[in-house]
Design a protein around this motif. Structure first.
Motif, PDB file in Angstrom:
ATOM      1  N   VAL A  16     -16.181  -9.095   0.759  1.00 15.24           N
ATOM      2  CA  VAL A  16     -14.764  -8.897   0.675  1.00 15.24           C
ATOM      3  C   VAL A  16     -14.513  -8.259  -0.473  1.00 15.24           C
ATOM      4  O   VAL A  16     -14.974  -8.551  -1.573  1.00 15.24           O
ATOM      5  CB  VAL A  16     -14.069 -10.493   0.428  1.00 15.24           C
ATOM      6  CG1 VAL A  16     -12.791 -10.563   0.393  1.00 15.24           C
ATOM      7  CG2 VAL A  16     -14.465 -11.355   1.527  1.00 15.24           C
ATOM      8  N   GLU A  26     -10.758  -6.998  -2.663  1.00 11.88           N
ATOM      9  CA  GLU A  26      -9.379  -7.216  -3.149  1.00 11.88           C
ATOM     10  C   GLU A  26      -8.759  -5.788  -3.872  1.00 11.88           C
ATOM     11  O   GLU A  26      -9.436  -5.144  -4.387  1.00 11.88           O
ATOM     12  CB  GLU A  26      -9.152  -8.469  -4.023  1.00 11.88           C
ATOM     13  CG  GLU A  26      -9.503  -9.647  -3.426  1.00 11.88           C
ATOM     14  CD  GLU A  26     -10.901 -10.030  -4.263  1.00 11.88           C
ATOM     15  OE1 GLU A  26     -11.156 -11.472  -4.010  1.00 11.88           O
ATOM     16  OE2 GLU A  26     -11.542  -9.150  -4.634  1.00 11.88           O
ATOM     17  N   SER A  65      -3.912  -6.917  -1.402  1.00  7.01           N
ATOM     18  CA  SER A  65      -4.713  -6.993  -0.215  1.00  7.01           C
ATOM     19  C   SER A  65      -6.028  -7.194  -0.243  1.00  7.01           C
ATOM     20  O   SER A  65      -6.926  -7.128  -1.326  1.00  7.01           O
ATOM     21  CB  SER A  65      -4.580  -5.351   0.292  1.00  7.01           C
ATOM     22  OG  SER A  65      -3.386  -4.865   0.426  1.00  7.01           O
ATOM     23  N   SER A  68      -9.922  -7.174   2.269  1.00  3.76           N
ATOM     24  CA  SER A  68     -10.416  -6.874   3.495  1.00  3.76           C
ATOM     25  C   SER A  68     -11.880  -7.386   3.499  1.00  3.76           C
ATOM     26  O   SER A  68     -12.407  -7.436   2.250  1.00  3.76           O
ATOM     27  CB  SER A  68     -10.124  -5.419   3.814  1.00  3.76           C
ATOM     28  OG  SER A  68     -11.150  -4.840   2.639  1.00  3.76           O
ATOM     29  N   CYS A  69     -12.222  -7.792   4.540  1.00  5.88           N
ATOM     30  CA  CYS A  69     -13.623  -8.419   4.829  1.00  5.88           C
ATOM     31  C   CYS A  69     -14.252  -7.353   5.581  1.00  5.88           C
ATOM     32  O   CYS A  69     -13.937  -6.864   6.892  1.00  5.88           O
ATOM     33  CB  CYS A  69     -13.478  -9.647   5.689  1.00  5.88           C
ATOM     34  SG  CYS A  69     -15.147 -10.555   5.710  1.00  5.88           S
ATOM     35  N   ASP A  70     -15.576  -6.782   5.069  1.00 10.08           N
ATOM     36  CA  ASP A  70     -16.414  -6.072   6.070  1.00 10.08           C
ATOM     37  C   ASP A  70     -17.657  -6.744   6.305  1.00 10.08           C
ATOM     38  O   ASP A  70     -18.528  -7.289   5.229  1.00 10.08           O
ATOM     39  CB  ASP A  70     -16.478  -4.700   4.897  1.00 10.08           C
ATOM     40  CG  ASP A  70     -17.456  -3.732   5.612  1.00 10.08           C
ATOM     41  OD1 ASP A  70     -17.893  -2.953   5.008  1.00 10.08           O
ATOM     42  OD2 ASP A  70     -17.972  -3.816   6.906  1.00 10.08           O
ATOM     43  N   ARG A  93      -1.598 -11.358   7.843  1.00 11.58           N
ATOM     44  CA  ARG A  93      -2.874 -10.532   8.004  1.00 11.58           C
ATOM     45  C   ARG A  93      -2.582  -9.638   9.238  1.00 11.58           C
ATOM     46  O   ARG A  93      -1.734  -9.678  10.051  1.00 11.58           O
ATOM     47  CB  ARG A  93      -3.802 -11.801   8.281  1.00 11.58           C
ATOM     48  CG  ARG A  93      -3.661 -12.535   9.779  1.00 11.58           C
ATOM     49  CD  ARG A  93      -4.719 -13.615   9.785  1.00 11.58           C
ATOM     50  NE  ARG A  93      -6.070 -12.942  10.255  1.00 11.58           N
ATOM     51  CZ  ARG A  93      -6.825 -13.715  10.802  1.00 11.58           C
ATOM     52  NH1 ARG A  93      -7.214 -15.168  10.801  1.00 11.58           N
ATOM     53  NH2 ARG A  93      -8.205 -13.140  11.106  1.00 11.58           N
ATOM     54  N   ALA A 133      -7.637  -5.372  11.541  1.00 18.79           N
ATOM     55  CA  ALA A 133      -8.268  -4.819  10.473  1.00 18.79           C
ATOM     56  C   ALA A 133      -9.123  -5.770   9.414  1.00 18.79           C
ATOM     57  O   ALA A 133      -9.533  -5.586   8.397  1.00 18.79           O
ATOM     58  CB  ALA A 133      -7.573  -4.096   9.577  1.00 18.79           C
ATOM     59  N   ASN A 134      -8.985  -7.277   9.687  1.00 16.44           N
ATOM     60  CA  ASN A 134      -9.701  -8.068   8.899  1.00 16.44           C
ATOM     61  C   ASN A 134      -9.209  -8.178   7.659  1.00 16.44           C
ATOM     62  O   ASN A 134      -9.971  -8.201   6.622  1.00 16.44           O
ATOM     63  CB  ASN A 134     -11.257  -7.963   9.217  1.00 16.44           C
ATOM     64  CG  ASN A 134     -12.033  -8.562  10.154  1.00 16.44           C
ATOM     65  OD1 ASN A 134     -11.304  -8.989  11.218  1.00 16.44           O
ATOM     66  ND2 ASN A 134     -13.279  -8.094  10.310  1.00 16.44           N
ATOM     67  N   THR A 135      -7.857  -7.854   7.638  1.00 19.14           N
ATOM     68  CA  THR A 135      -7.269  -7.700   6.302  1.00 19.14           C
ATOM     69  C   THR A 135      -6.319  -8.790   6.082  1.00 19.14           C
ATOM     70  O   THR A 135      -5.553  -8.927   7.221  1.00 19.14           O
ATOM     71  CB  THR A 135      -6.675  -6.324   6.224  1.00 19.14           C
ATOM     72  OG1 THR A 135      -7.603  -5.364   6.259  1.00 19.14           O
ATOM     73  CG2 THR A 135      -5.729  -5.910   4.896  1.00 19.14           C
ATOM     74  N   TYR A 187      -2.885  -9.975   3.443  1.00 19.15           N
ATOM     75  CA  TYR A 187      -2.236  -9.473   2.332  1.00 19.15           C
ATOM     76  C   TYR A 187      -1.378 -10.753   1.749  1.00 19.15           C
ATOM     77  O   TYR A 187      -1.305 -11.761   2.274  1.00 19.15           O
ATOM     78  CB  TYR A 187      -0.950  -8.558   2.818  1.00 19.15           C
ATOM     79  CG  TYR A 187      -1.654  -7.565   3.743  1.00 19.15           C
ATOM     80  CD1 TYR A 187      -1.565  -7.442   5.159  1.00 19.15           C
ATOM     81  CD2 TYR A 187      -1.939  -6.352   3.170  1.00 19.15           C
ATOM     82  CE1 TYR A 187      -2.197  -6.216   5.851  1.00 19.15           C
ATOM     83  CE2 TYR A 187      -2.393  -5.215   4.001  1.00 19.15           C
ATOM     84  CZ  TYR A 187      -2.539  -5.409   5.243  1.00 19.15           C
ATOM     85  OH  TYR A 187      -2.931  -4.253   6.000  1.00 19.15           O
ATOM     86  N   CYS A 207      -9.703 -13.412  -2.763  1.00 23.15           N
ATOM     87  CA  CYS A 207      -9.583 -13.528  -1.546  1.00 23.15           C
ATOM     88  C   CYS A 207     -10.958 -14.182  -0.824  1.00 23.15           C
ATOM     89  O   CYS A 207     -11.743 -14.258  -1.256  1.00 23.15           O
ATOM     90  CB  CYS A 207      -9.640 -12.102  -0.564  1.00 23.15           C
ATOM     91  SG  CYS A 207      -9.436 -12.119   1.171  1.00 23.15           S
TER      92      CYS A 207
END
Length: 118
Positions: free
Chosen positions: A4, A6, A21, A23-25, A73, A77-79, A81, A97
Motif C-alpha cells: 500500500v 499513500e 490517495s 493505492s494497493c498493489d 474509492r 484501481a484499488n485506490t 481517496y 491507508c
C-alpha cells in the motif's frame, strides 16, 4: 504480498484543503478488497480511525471529521481517496491507508504526513 502506498500529504494552512490517495498493489495478482480505510496518528497519541469505505461503498467517518472529510474509492484501481476540507491544526498527524482483503489479510502503508499550520 500486497503493498500500500499513500500520497498527497504536506503542509497546509488552517482552513485549507488537501487530498490524500492510497493505492494497493498485489504484485499483479488479483486482490479482492473488503474495506479501505484511513487512520491517523498524531504525536504522542494512539492511531485512530478517520474513515472507512466497504465494497458496497458504504462509508463511516469519525465524528471529529464528519462534514469536513470525505472518503471515496476507485474500485478498478484499488485506490482510496480522502478529501480533507476545512483543515484544523488538530488534524496534524501521519495518515495511514489500511486495506483489508476478503480473506482477512490486512495491509498498511508507510504513512503520509499532514501538517496544518494555524
Amino acid at each position: 504480498q500486497g503493498r500500500v502506498e499513500e500520497s498527497g500529504g504536506g503542509l497546509v494552512q488552517s482552513g485549507g484543503p488537501l487530498r490524500l490517495s492510497g493505492s494497493c498493489d498485489a504484485s499483479g495478482k488479483a486482490l479482492s478488497i473488503n474495506t479501505m480505510a484511513w487512520y491517523r496518528q498524531a504525536p504522542g497519541k494512539q492511531r485512530e480511525l478517520v474513515a472507512v469505505i466497504d465494497r458496497s461503498v458504504v462509508t463511516h467517518h469519525a465524528d471529529s471529521v464528519k462534514g469536513r472529510f470525505i472518503i471515496s474509492r476507485a474500485k478498478a484501481a484499488n485506490t482510496v481517496y480522502l478529501q480533507m476540507n476545512s483543515l484544523k491544526p488538530e488534524d496534524t498527524a501521519v495518515y495511514y491507508c489500511n486495506v483489508k482483503s476478503m480473506i482477512g489479510i490486512v495491509y498498511w502503508g508507510q504513512g503520509t504526513k499532514v501538517t496544518v499550520s494555524s
